[in-house]
Design a protein around this motif. Structure first.
Motif, PDB file in Angstrom:
ATOM      1  N   THR A  21      33.901  26.666  89.003  1.00 23.78           N
ATOM      2  CA  THR A  21      35.217  27.226  88.724  1.00 23.78           C
ATOM      3  C   THR A  21      35.077  28.702  88.360  1.00 23.78           C
ATOM      4  O   THR A  21      34.040  29.134  87.865  1.00 23.78           O
ATOM      5  CB  THR A  21      35.913  26.472  87.580  1.00 23.78           C
ATOM      6  N   TYR A  22      36.147  29.457  88.569  1.00 23.10           N
ATOM      7  CA  TYR A  22      36.147  30.878  88.227  1.00 23.10           C
ATOM      8  C   TYR A  22      37.599  31.330  88.094  1.00 23.10           C
ATOM      9  O   TYR A  22      38.492  30.861  88.803  1.00 23.10           O
ATOM     10  CB  TYR A  22      35.407  31.709  89.278  1.00 23.10           C
ATOM     11  N   GLY A  23      37.837  32.224  87.143  1.00 24.63           N
ATOM     12  CA  GLY A  23      39.206  32.643  86.857  1.00 24.63           C
ATOM     13  C   GLY A  23      40.049  31.495  86.337  1.00 24.63           C
ATOM     14  O   GLY A  23      41.251  31.416  86.603  1.00 24.63           O
ATOM     15  N   SER A  24      39.458  30.610  85.534  1.00 27.20           N
ATOM     16  CA  SER A  24      40.109  29.363  85.135  1.00 27.20           C
ATOM     17  C   SER A  24      40.887  29.513  83.825  1.00 27.20           C
ATOM     18  O   SER A  24      40.505  30.272  82.936  1.00 27.20           O
ATOM     19  CB  SER A  24      39.057  28.262  84.976  1.00 27.20           C
ATOM     20  N   GLN A  25      41.982  28.760  83.712  1.00 30.45           N
ATOM     21  CA  GLN A  25      42.782  28.691  82.480  1.00 30.45           C
ATOM     22  C   GLN A  25      42.657  27.337  81.784  1.00 30.45           C
ATOM     23  O   GLN A  25      43.511  26.966  80.975  1.00 30.45           O
ATOM     24  CB  GLN A  25      44.258  28.949  82.794  1.00 30.45           C
ATOM     25  N   LEU A  26      41.616  26.596  82.092  1.00 29.72           N
ATOM     26  CA  LEU A  26      41.503  25.234  81.586  1.00 29.72           C
ATOM     27  C   LEU A  26      41.481  25.167  80.064  1.00 29.72           C
ATOM     28  O   LEU A  26      42.123  24.313  79.462  1.00 29.72           O
ATOM     29  CB  LEU A  26      40.241  24.570  82.144  1.00 29.72           C
ATOM     30  N   ARG A  27      40.727  26.053  79.423  1.00 30.55           N
ATOM     31  CA  ARG A  27      40.527  25.925  77.983  1.00 30.55           C
ATOM     32  C   ARG A  27      41.723  26.422  77.181  1.00 30.55           C
ATOM     33  O   ARG A  27      42.239  25.703  76.323  1.00 30.55           O
ATOM     34  CB  ARG A  27      39.272  26.697  77.556  1.00 30.55           C
ATOM     35  N   VAL A  28      42.194  27.632  77.449  1.00 27.78           N
ATOM     36  CA  VAL A  28      43.148  28.266  76.548  1.00 27.78           C
ATOM     37  C   VAL A  28      44.600  27.961  76.900  1.00 27.78           C
ATOM     38  O   VAL A  28      45.479  28.119  76.047  1.00 27.78           O
ATOM     39  CB  VAL A  28      42.927  29.792  76.517  1.00 27.78           C
TER      40      VAL A  28
ATOM     41  N   LEU B  46      34.571  22.495  74.122  1.00 25.50           N
ATOM     42  CA  LEU B  46      34.998  22.916  72.800  1.00 25.50           C
ATOM     43  C   LEU B  46      36.461  23.338  72.821  1.00 25.50           C
ATOM     44  O   LEU B  46      36.966  23.830  73.829  1.00 25.50           O
ATOM     45  CB  LEU B  46      34.132  24.082  72.306  1.00 25.50           C
ATOM     46  N   GLY B  47      37.140  23.158  71.677  1.00 24.73           N
ATOM     47  CA  GLY B  47      38.526  23.569  71.567  1.00 24.73           C
ATOM     48  C   GLY B  47      38.655  25.067  71.380  1.00 24.73           C
ATOM     49  O   GLY B  47      37.675  25.783  71.162  1.00 24.73           O
ATOM     50  N   ALA B  48      39.895  25.534  71.474  1.00 30.80           N
ATOM     51  CA  ALA B  48      40.159  26.974  71.318  1.00 30.80           C
ATOM     52  C   ALA B  48      41.362  27.169  70.422  1.00 30.80           C
ATOM     53  O   ALA B  48      42.364  26.459  70.533  1.00 30.80           O
ATOM     54  CB  ALA B  48      40.415  27.622  72.688  1.00 30.80           C
TER      55      ALA B  48
ATOM     56  N   PRO C 228      44.293  18.089  59.492  1.00 32.79           N
ATOM     57  CA  PRO C 228      45.376  18.918  60.062  1.00 32.79           C
ATOM     58  C   PRO C 228      44.866  20.083  60.888  1.00 32.79           C
ATOM     59  O   PRO C 228      45.613  20.632  61.692  1.00 32.79           O
ATOM     60  CB  PRO C 228      46.136  19.396  58.812  1.00 32.79           C
ATOM     61  N   GLU C 229      43.599  20.465  60.700  1.00 39.69           N
ATOM     62  CA  GLU C 229      43.056  21.587  61.466  1.00 39.69           C
ATOM     63  C   GLU C 229      42.990  21.286  62.962  1.00 39.69           C
ATOM     64  O   GLU C 229      42.829  22.207  63.770  1.00 39.69           O
ATOM     65  CB  GLU C 229      41.651  21.932  60.964  1.00 39.69           C
ATOM     66  N   ARG C 230      43.132  20.020  63.336  1.00 42.01           N
ATOM     67  CA  ARG C 230      43.037  19.691  64.756  1.00 42.01           C
ATOM     68  C   ARG C 230      44.162  20.324  65.571  1.00 42.01           C
ATOM     69  O   ARG C 230      44.017  20.537  66.779  1.00 42.01           O
ATOM     70  CB  ARG C 230      43.039  18.174  64.948  1.00 42.01           C
ATOM     71  N   PHE C 231      45.288  20.628  64.927  1.00 43.51           N
ATOM     72  CA  PHE C 231      46.408  21.231  65.649  1.00 43.51           C
ATOM     73  C   PHE C 231      46.160  22.701  65.977  1.00 43.51           C
ATOM     74  O   PHE C 231      46.932  23.295  66.734  1.00 43.51           O
ATOM     75  CB  PHE C 231      47.693  21.072  64.842  1.00 43.51           C
ATOM     76  N   ARG C 232      45.107  23.284  65.420  1.00 46.85           N
ATOM     77  CA  ARG C 232      44.783  24.662  65.786  1.00 46.85           C
ATOM     78  C   ARG C 232      44.293  24.753  67.217  1.00 46.85           C
ATOM     79  O   ARG C 232      44.304  25.842  67.810  1.00 46.85           O
ATOM     80  CB  ARG C 232      43.723  25.208  64.833  1.00 46.85           C
ATOM     81  N   ALA C 233      43.859  23.649  67.780  1.00 52.06           N
ATOM     82  CA  ALA C 233      43.401  23.631  69.166  1.00 52.06           C
ATOM     83  C   ALA C 233      44.507  23.229  70.124  1.00 52.06           C
ATOM     84  O   ALA C 233      44.233  22.965  71.299  1.00 52.06           O
ATOM     85  CB  ALA C 233      42.219  22.674  69.315  1.00 52.06           C
ATOM     86  N   GLU C 234      45.756  23.172  69.648  1.00 54.39           N
ATOM     87  CA  GLU C 234      46.883  22.789  70.494  1.00 54.39           C
ATOM     88  C   GLU C 234      47.883  23.934  70.575  1.00 54.39           C
ATOM     89  O   GLU C 234      48.023  24.733  69.641  1.00 54.39           O
ATOM     90  CB  GLU C 234      47.562  21.530  69.948  1.00 54.39           C
TER      91      GLU C 234
ATOM     92  N   LEU D 123      45.558  15.661  78.723  1.00 51.49           N
ATOM     93  CA  LEU D 123      45.186  15.778  80.126  1.00 51.49           C
ATOM     94  C   LEU D 123      43.951  16.669  80.307  1.00 51.49           C
ATOM     95  O   LEU D 123      43.013  16.291  81.019  1.00 51.49           O
ATOM     96  CB  LEU D 123      46.349  16.345  80.941  1.00 51.49           C
ATOM     97  N   PHE D 124      43.952  17.852  79.692  1.00 49.65           N
ATOM     98  CA  PHE D 124      42.887  18.824  79.925  1.00 49.65           C
ATOM     99  C   PHE D 124      42.293  19.357  78.625  1.00 49.65           C
ATOM    100  O   PHE D 124      41.637  20.404  78.648  1.00 49.65           O
ATOM    101  CB  PHE D 124      43.437  20.001  80.746  1.00 49.65           C
ATOM    102  N   GLY D 125      42.504  18.690  77.535  1.00 49.58           N
ATOM    103  CA  GLY D 125      42.014  19.159  76.254  1.00 49.58           C
ATOM    104  C   GLY D 125      40.522  18.931  76.075  1.00 49.58           C
ATOM    105  O   GLY D 125      39.832  18.385  76.942  1.00 49.58           O
ATOM    106  N   PRO D 126      39.987  19.339  74.928  1.00 48.18           N
ATOM    107  CA  PRO D 126      38.537  19.209  74.678  1.00 48.18           C
ATOM    108  C   PRO D 126      38.042  17.781  74.767  1.00 48.18           C
ATOM    109  O   PRO D 126      36.933  17.536  75.262  1.00 48.18           O
ATOM    110  CB  PRO D 126      38.384  19.769  73.261  1.00 48.18           C
ATOM    111  N   ASP D 127      38.837  16.817  74.282  1.00 45.95           N
ATOM    112  CA  ASP D 127      38.388  15.434  74.330  1.00 45.95           C
ATOM    113  C   ASP D 127      38.297  14.935  75.763  1.00 45.95           C
ATOM    114  O   ASP D 127      37.400  14.163  76.109  1.00 45.95           O
ATOM    115  CB  ASP D 127      39.342  14.559  73.517  1.00 45.95           C
ATOM    116  N   ALA D 128      39.213  15.370  76.624  1.00 45.70           N
ATOM    117  CA  ALA D 128      39.210  14.926  78.014  1.00 45.70           C
ATOM    118  C   ALA D 128      38.116  15.618  78.822  1.00 45.70           C
ATOM    119  O   ALA D 128      37.448  14.983  79.643  1.00 45.70           O
ATOM    120  CB  ALA D 128      40.571  15.183  78.651  1.00 45.70           C
TER     121      ALA D 128
END
Length: 896
Positions: free
Chosen positions: A751-758, A776-778, A439-445, A767-772
């Motif tokens: 890249t710079y000034g990116s919002q990809l991770r969070v 690392l997740g956030a 269930p901890e996987r949802f902490r990265a969503e 689409l843009f998560g850690p697996d894709a």
């Protein structure tokens, strides 16, 4: 593509290619392809009045854009190569929810014209209207109620048609039909195997998943709902007990309607109701159609799309015919009068519709977290029906007594809703769900995996706020003049809008107040001291103004004691940026407040609870409406065509997939063009052999493009992308994938000034998560800490990754694609703590612990100018680290 001024650029490595016709630098300074503001502006300036109406129309489309965004927060499955698009759980329910938003607007526009309008035409105190209005409705045949309603019913239909035309015009302008480029994306000449990530599937950017057939169904539902409401008023107008929901189910009301001799109204109402049910079913049943690149599948999908187009066209024609039939029956059916003077069709329809949409939103909270869809639908259906029964038990008059079953029915509805919410929380911990991962996987969503429900609540909230302000604003304007008799109220009584808008209008200021209190408390807690936030080291910086903080010790954040004025400027900028980073939990709180507001507005009787606060909420609603109108007028004066530009940048990135009237997707135009520029540059020196036919030349070029991505070439490309441009660049790289085994050898990413991770990685994990991305997740940002990323910083420093949900895709992640033969990754990301929209894409860990880490720091002190400036979201290209990173990437793609 950024919030403010973003760009996605293409820069070559070995050969700059300036002046070459095939190079990525054609017509752009520094080899860049500037794409900023594409989603915010349309055609040239119009007259101010015309612009004002365009702005209002775009503002009304905002809830539709949020519904489309909610579609992509669902669990999107991996795709079969060359197959039809697979939607995943919740797609049909979300399309029905989108149809409900359209019908909610129909109710709001109908409340203005059919309800308030018919009251004004029949002598209510509409003192702001000129005498010509009353004179117009005083002469035959408009002095009768039926012709009045038939004429006024054109307003909600015209309003929806206007929204349709605005969205349609934008779609034809922005969603360019670059079919040849879309065919090549994903590799038309390569046979793929396994399961593909959604962004790597061939048909992802090819077309919207809701098109003309769904548009026709929305228009058909509009005509059918208006016809049903008109018939409703005619059938039930003769009995006083049919005015309110509390007495509507009484024997007197139903008996009076059954004994009505108006056969035409009954037939029209029954046909309209049946047609509306069929239309809702068709919206949910019709699967999304997206071409996939395989010729046989494409032909099959085109045939099916043509069939659906024919079916939906006939549904629309039939809906128009039903509306005309009902309107004619009212026009020529003789005079009739309603006991209360109000329009009976809207006495309960908006309340029922709002209740259904809230139930869908609560059900959507469990879509990603694994709650069985059928179970959520069952629970919320029972909760909704019992809740409606409790509302019917409310006192029908100001001094009346509630029905004996009101509290028991409300209690039953509360129990079933609580069961749904408990399941949403508990289901990831169940034995069956644990097989898919901890269930901890949802902490990265985003919102712990409840993103679809949260965004749908925000979409519904935006629609209800706009609808309520429209209805109550028109009501307030209509009674703003002086009565001709000089008395305090008009001679025919008070003008009454539908109760749900009145109730929600009373609740709305309290929602705004509660959210403001939360914001003020968080701001005071954050701004009361100056924390030393962990920051990335900057290589080659001109002036390290403050010693870097390597890690937090003992679970605490140290406070700064510096008195250096320049250092204080940077620290304040870091603190302000950290305050802005708390957007995710604030939006979650807003969604919860809206849900509570919906329930209160539906459950509480106006005569009992809200009559004492009407005088207090009027100024608050006026202030809210004035703020919204100020934004609209400002955009109209500056010739912008879309209000709140940042919101539109975010909503317009992904293809339309929920609401057909939603804003256009600019990435469907940008990604194919950017991909073509990259491949054209890598192959611009190649010429097909002589003697080939045109078809053979195209096939040869497609094959050479695929080979040029993986084999050694004398040219290379560095994609330089700022802010949302990073998302566009990543999307383009997934379409450049050479085949199942090879990796990109001639393309790098800066890249710079990116919002990809969070942001994008948390809200759209498939689409843009850690697996894709292979990063690392956030975890979510915190409200209480001075650093909203406190927990994540500690995890990154300790090398403890957040558990993420593996998608099961067999194709490579983005990091895999960009990994070079020597093991280096051709991707560098620059970020700074003073950036209110930029973050690391992989880790907060200090990058000098691993020289090949993706993330690097950029100077927080602005470029040398006359005035001292702290660098925030813009100006990364002026930092010395930008040039260093660019040269490093060029070296990485050279040393293969």
């Amino acid at each position: 593509m950024g919030a403010g001024t973003g760009s996605a650029g293409a820069r070559s490595g070995r050969d700059t290619g300036h002046g070459r016709p095939g190079g990525p630098a054609a017509g752009c300074p520094d080899g860049g392809l500037l794409l900023g503001r594409l989603a915010r502006y349309g055609s040239g300036p119009l007259l101010f009045v015309g612009q004002l109406f365009v702005q209002l129309a775009w503002l009304l489309l905002a809830p539709f854009g949020l519904a489309n965004t909610a579609y992509w927060t669902r669990r999107i499955p991996t795709q079969r190569p060359g197959g039809e698009w697979e939607s995943g759980v919740g797609g049909a329910s979300l399309r029905i929810f989108a149809l409900g938003l359209t019908l909610l607007y129909v109710c709001a526009l109908g409340s203005v014209s059919l309800d308030l309008g018919v009251q004004c035409a029949n002598g209510r105190a509409c003192t702001a209207l000129p005498g010509a209005f009353h004179d117009f409705f005083a002469g035959a045949p408009l002095s009768w109620r039926g012709p009045q309603l038939a004429l006024l019913s054109l307003v909600p239909i015209g309003g929806v048609l206007l929204l349709f035309l605005v969205a349609r015009r934008a779609r034809t302008r922005y969603e360019a039909a670059i079919f040849d480029a879309a065919d090549r994306m994903g590799g038309r000449g390569v046979q793929r195997t396994g399961r593909l990530r959604p962004l790597a599937s061939e048909g992802f950017w090819r077309t919207a998943r809701v098109g003309s057939p769904t548009e026709r169904l929305h228009l058909a539902a509009t005509f059918l709902l208006v016809a049903l409401l008109l018939s409703w008023d005619r059938i039930f107008a003769g009995t006083a007990s049919c005015v309110k929901l509390q007495t509507f189910v009484s024997g007197e009301c139903l008996g009076g309607a059954a004994s009505s001799s108006d056969v035409l109204a009954k037939v029209g109402g029954l046909v309209a109701a049946a047609g509306l049910v069929v239309t809702v079913i068709l919206v949910g049943v019709l699967a999304e159609t997206t071409s996939a690149g395989d010729a046989a599948v494409d032909e099959f999908l085109r045939d099916r799309l043509r069939t659906r187009g024919t079916v939906t066209a006939w549904v629309l024609i039939a809906a128009v015919a039903v509306y005309v039939f009902v309107g004619a029956s009212l026009w020529f059916g003789g005079d009739y009068a309603a006991e209360s003077g109000t329009f009976l069709g809207l006495a309960t329809a908006p309340s029922i519709l709002l209740g259904v949409l809230v139930a869908i939103c609560v059900s959507a909270l469990g879509w990603r977290r694994g709650v069985p869809h059928w179970l959520s639908i069952t629970l919320m259906t029972v909760a909704g029906l019992t809740f409606l029964g409790g509302v019917a038990q409310n006192p029908p008059t100001q001094n009346g007594s509630p029905g004996p079953l009101r509290l028991p029915l409300f209690a039953i509805a509360a129990v079933f809703t609580a069961v749904q919410l408990i399941l949403v929380w508990w289901w990831p911990r169940s034995r069956s769900a644990r097989r898919s991962g901890p269930p901890e996987r949802f902490r990265a969503e985003g919102w712990a995996g409840m993103g679809p429900g949260i965004l749908m609540l925000l979409s519904l909230g935006a629609a209800m706020i706009l609808s309520t302000l429209l209805v109550l604003g028109v009501q307030g304007w209509l009674v703003s003049g002086s009565p001709p008799c000089g008395c305090a109220t008009g001679p025919a009584g008070t003008l009454r809008p539908p109760i749900v808008y009145h109730n929600f209008g009373d609740v709305l200021p309290f929602i705004a107040l509660a959210l403001a209190i939360v914001g003020i408390v968080v701001a005071l807690a954050v701004l009361r001291w100056m924390p030393l936030l962990t920051t990335p080291r900057t290589r080659g910086g001109r002036r390290p103004l403050l010693e870097q903080v390597d890690s937090y010790s003992d679970g605490r954040i140290a406070a700064s004691t510096t008195v250096d004025r320049l250092a204080l400027k940077i620290l304040r900028a870091r603190r302000l940026a950290a305050l802005v980073h708390r957007g995710e939990p604030i939006l979650g709180i807003l969604a919860g407040l809206l849900a509570v507001g919906f329930v209160v507005a539906l459950a509480v009787s106006y005569s009992v609870a809200f009559r004492t606060i009407d005088g207090l909420v009027g100024p608050a609603l006026t202030a809210i409406a004035a703020a919204i109108l100020l934004v609209v007028v400002e955009n109209a004066l500056t010739a912008k065509e879309r209000p709140i530009s940042v919101l539109w940048d975010l909503m317009c990135f992904l293809p339309r997939a929920g609401h057909p009237f939603g804003p256009p997707c600019y990435a469907e135009r940008v990604v194919p063009e950017l991909r073509d520029r990259v491949t054209d540059w890598l192959t611009h020196d190649l010429r097909p052999p002589d003697g080939l036919t045109l078809a053979e030349q195209l096939e040869w070029r497609d094959r050479r493009e695929e080979e040029a991505l993986a084999e050694e070439r004398p040219f290379s490309v560095v994609l330089s992308a700022h802010s949302l441009g990073a998302v566009l660049a990543v999307s383009t790289l997934f379409t450049l994938r050479p085949d199942d085994a090879e990796r990109l050898r001639n393309v790098a990413l800066l890249t710079y000034g990116s919002q990809l991770r969070v942001y994008f990685g948390r809200f759209f994990p498939e689409l843009f998560g850690p697996d894709a991305l292979g990063t690392l997740g956030a975890r979510r940002p915190l409200l209480a800490k001075a650093d909203p990323w406190f927990t994540q910083v500690e995890l990154d420093q300790d090398g403890d990754p957040v558990v993420v949900d593996a998608s099961g895709a067999t194709d490579p992640s983005l990091v895999d694609l960009l990994t070079q033969p020597d093991g280096s990754v051709a991707w560098i990301n620059l970020w700074r703590r003073t950036d209110y929209l930029g973050f690391p894409v992989n880790s907060y860990r200090l990058e000098d612990q691993r020289p090949d880490d993706i993330d690097r720091g950029a100077d927080e002190f602005g470029p040398p100018r006359y005035l001292v400036k702290v660098a925030t979201h813009p100006d990364y290209q002026s930092a010395p680290q930008y040039r260093t990173a660019l040269l490093d990437l060029i070296a990485r793609v050279r040393n293969r």
